[in-house]
Write an enzyme that holds these catalytic residues in place. Structure first.
Site, PDB file in Angstrom:
ATOM      1  N   TYR A 227      31.857  15.598 -32.585  1.00 13.21           N
ATOM      2  CA  TYR A 227      30.563  16.308 -32.510  1.00 13.21           C
ATOM      3  C   TYR A 227      29.413  15.300 -32.627  1.00 13.21           C
ATOM      4  CZ  TYR A 227      26.526  19.140 -33.745  1.00 13.21           C
ATOM      5  OH  TYR A 227      25.270  19.687 -33.769  1.00 13.21           O
TER       6      TYR A 227
ATOM      7  N   SER B 128      20.709  15.890 -32.979  1.00 13.16           N
ATOM      8  CA  SER B 128      20.950  16.223 -34.387  1.00 13.16           C
ATOM      9  C   SER B 128      20.623  15.005 -35.235  1.00 13.16           C
ATOM     10  CB  SER B 128      22.419  16.598 -34.580  1.00 13.16           C
ATOM     11  OG  SER B 128      22.740  16.615 -35.947  1.00 13.16           O
TER      12      SER B 128
HETATM   13  N1  LIG Z   1      22.628  24.557 -37.074  1.00 16.39           N
HETATM   14  C1  LIG Z   1      22.523  23.276 -37.337  1.00 16.39           C
HETATM   15  O1  LIG Z   1      22.624  22.857 -38.492  1.00 16.39           O
HETATM   16  C2  LIG Z   1      22.227  22.295 -36.245  1.00 16.39           C
HETATM   17  C3  LIG Z   1      21.804  21.009 -36.598  1.00 16.39           C
HETATM   18  C4  LIG Z   1      21.545  20.093 -35.593  1.00 16.39           C
HETATM   19  C5  LIG Z   1      21.688  20.432 -34.258  1.00 16.39           C
HETATM   20  N2  LIG Z   1      22.101  21.693 -33.941  1.00 16.39           N
HETATM   21  C6  LIG Z   1      22.257  22.016 -32.518  1.00 16.39           C
HETATM   22  O2  LIG Z   1      21.443  23.119 -32.209  1.00 16.39           O
HETATM   23  C7  LIG Z   1      21.988  23.830 -31.096  1.00 16.39           C
HETATM   24  C8  LIG Z   1      22.031  25.308 -31.414  1.00 16.39           C
HETATM   25  O3  LIG Z   1      22.905  25.517 -32.502  1.00 16.39           O
HETATM   26  P1  LIG Z   1      22.717  26.702 -33.566  1.00 16.39           P
HETATM   27  O4  LIG Z   1      22.659  26.076 -34.894  1.00 16.39           O
HETATM   28  O5  LIG Z   1      21.639  27.607 -33.146  1.00 16.39           O
HETATM   29  O6  LIG Z   1      24.150  27.387 -33.424  1.00 16.39           O
HETATM   30  P2  LIG Z   1      24.606  28.920 -33.210  1.00 16.39           P
HETATM   31  O7  LIG Z   1      23.832  29.825 -34.088  1.00 16.39           O
HETATM   32  O8  LIG Z   1      26.091  28.884 -33.348  1.00 16.39           O
HETATM   33  O9  LIG Z   1      24.185  29.211 -31.702  1.00 16.39           O
HETATM   34  C9  LIG Z   1      24.818  28.526 -30.644  1.00 16.39           C
HETATM   35  C10 LIG Z   1      24.376  29.121 -29.337  1.00 16.39           C
HETATM   36  O10 LIG Z   1      25.044  28.420 -28.273  1.00 16.39           O
HETATM   37  C11 LIG Z   1      25.702  29.365 -27.441  1.00 16.39           C
HETATM   38  N3  LIG Z   1      26.921  28.808 -26.895  1.00 16.39           N
HETATM   39  C12 LIG Z   1      27.960  28.239 -27.555  1.00 16.39           C
HETATM   40  N4  LIG Z   1      28.945  27.919 -26.710  1.00 16.39           N
HETATM   41  C13 LIG Z   1      28.525  28.314 -25.472  1.00 16.39           C
HETATM   42  C14 LIG Z   1      29.130  28.278 -24.194  1.00 16.39           C
HETATM   43  N5  LIG Z   1      30.365  27.818 -23.985  1.00 16.39           N
HETATM   44  N6  LIG Z   1      28.422  28.754 -23.144  1.00 16.39           N
HETATM   45  C15 LIG Z   1      27.178  29.277 -23.324  1.00 16.39           C
HETATM   46  N7  LIG Z   1      26.567  29.320 -24.518  1.00 16.39           N
HETATM   47  C16 LIG Z   1      27.246  28.868 -25.581  1.00 16.39           C
HETATM   48  C17 LIG Z   1      25.987  30.578 -28.356  1.00 16.39           C
HETATM   49  O11 LIG Z   1      26.014  31.788 -27.597  1.00 16.39           O
HETATM   50  P3  LIG Z   1      27.331  32.652 -27.219  1.00 16.39           P
HETATM   51  O12 LIG Z   1      28.278  32.570 -28.355  1.00 16.39           O
HETATM   52  O13 LIG Z   1      26.758  34.034 -26.984  1.00 16.39           O
HETATM   53  O14 LIG Z   1      27.815  32.014 -25.958  1.00 16.39           O
HETATM   54  C18 LIG Z   1      24.741  30.583 -29.231  1.00 16.39           C
HETATM   55  O15 LIG Z   1      23.694  31.268 -28.599  1.00 16.39           O
HETATM   56  C19 LIG Z   1      23.357  23.212 -30.838  1.00 16.39           C
HETATM   57  O16 LIG Z   1      23.256  22.304 -29.752  1.00 16.39           O
HETATM   58  C20 LIG Z   1      23.665  22.446 -32.121  1.00 16.39           C
HETATM   59  O17 LIG Z   1      24.511  21.354 -31.906  1.00 16.39           O
HETATM   60  C21 LIG Z   1      22.374  22.638 -34.893  1.00 16.39           C
END
Ligand SMILES: NC(=O)c1ccc[n+]([C@@H]2O[C@H](COP(=O)([O-])OP(=O)(O)OC[C@H]3O[C@@H](n4cnc5c(N)ncnc54)[C@H](OP(=O)(O)O)[C@@H]3O)[C@@H](O)[C@H]2O)c1
Length: 267
Positions: free
Chosen positions: A161, A148
């Site tokens: 985080y 991130s």
């Molecule tokens: N969105 C942002 O602004 C942002 C910025 C920087 C980095 N990121 C990173 O990008 C990645 C994806 O995030 P996102 O923004 O796409 O978030 P999201 O829309 O909340 O998606 C998160 C995904 O992770 C899965 N997940 C969460 N906990 C889990 C568990 N215990 N076991 C298996 N799967 C799990 C969820 O699936 P289920 O609920 O179906 O398990 C979902 O598919 C993360 O690593 C996050 O830290 C996000």
């Protein structure tokens, strides 16, 4: 530059495994990798959502799609993912599953913090170790790690985080050098705010955001070409701003930004 052909399958192997495939950035990776002709293994907890996505992908892109529901906060579930995926020619692993927490560290529930550590760091480390070894042995493969923009300094009101993402960033930077010349590509993806389920789950309110498809497309384009990508213009501008600011000041600035983004939480 974006190649819609099947060269990824030749370069790495026919299957890509994507964790956190049910929503947001992971789902966007699934769609973009399917467009490149890769077969897919979709991992997340919500099986019904994964099955529906698999159906859509198979119908629209004619690729094979395997679905595995697993809670990556549990070590034995991570092992189960590895055992299941060993049956397929996996050449690309996207360690994307993750979530964030916000608010004052001491106000947060410790068991949820420990789950976050397990998903964001431990599961990612286990998968990177297992697949890194496999790929190195056969001289080809690729791993994408989701870091991130906030990984490069402490972030008050998202202390743990940001620490999990600093871990991912440091691990990726070092592995990129260790694997140089081995045929195994590693890419660190460091997005800024992205419009996904993340902000709602982490109780943060975002202002400007990038879309998940921009993250996936920029990452796929960067794979094998560079060590780190800040996908989209927003992350690039933010990372530039942070890079010219002394670390101690960055921590304070990020604290002010997070205070605004978490103003509905107790101060
Ligand atoms: N969105 C942002 O602004 C942002 C910025 C920087 C980095 N990121 C990173 O990008 C990645 C994806 O995030 P996102 O923004 O796409 O978030 P999201 O829309 O909340 O998606 C998160 C995904 O992770 C899965 N997940 C969460 N906990 C889990 C568990 N215990 N076991 C298996 N799967 C799990 C969820 O699936 P289920 O609920 O179906 O398990 C979902 O598919 C993360 O690593 C996050 O830290 C996000």
């Amino acid at each position: 530059m974006y190649d819609s052909g099947g060269s990824f399958a030749v370069r790495y192997g026919s299957y890509a495994l994507v964790t956190g495939a049910s929503e947001g950035i992971g789902r966007a990776f699934v769609v973009e990798l399917a467009k490149k002709g890769l077969d897919l293994i979709l991992v997340a907890r919500r099986e019904a959502v994964l099955k529906q996505l698999a159906e859509e992908i198979q119908t629209h892109h004619g690729v094979q799609c395997q679905v595995l529901s697993a809670d990556l906060a549990q070590q034995e579930e991570v092992e189960r993912v590895m055992a299941f995926s060993a049956r397929f020619d996996v050449g690309l692993v996207v360690c994307n599953a993750g979530f964030g927490t916000a608010g004052n560290f001491l106000d947060n529930d410790l068991s949820n913090e420990m789950s976050m550590l397990s998903v964001n760091c431990e599961a990612l480390t286990r998968m990177t170790h297992a697949y890194g070894a496999k790929f190195k042995e056969r001289g080809r493969g690729a791993i994408i790690l989701l870091s991130s923009i906030i990984a490069t300094q402490g972030v008050p009101r998202s202390a743990h985080y940001s620490a999990t993402k600093a871990y991912v960033q440091a691990l990726g930077e070092a592995l990129y050098e260790e694997w140089r010349g081995s045929g195994v590509d590693l890419l660190i993806v460091a997005p800024g705010p992205v419009e996904t389920g993340f902000s709602k789950r982490s109780k943060m309110q975002f202002g400007l955001t990038t879309t998940p498809d921009v993250v996936a497309i920029d990452s796929i384009n960067a794979l094998g070409r560079q060590r780190l990508v800040h996908p989209g213009w927003l992350a690039k501008v933010m990372s530039l701003g942070l890079s010219i600011t002394p670390r101690s000041i960055r921590v304070k600035v990020m604290g002010m930004v997070m205070k605004e983004m978490t103003k509905r939480l107790p101060s």
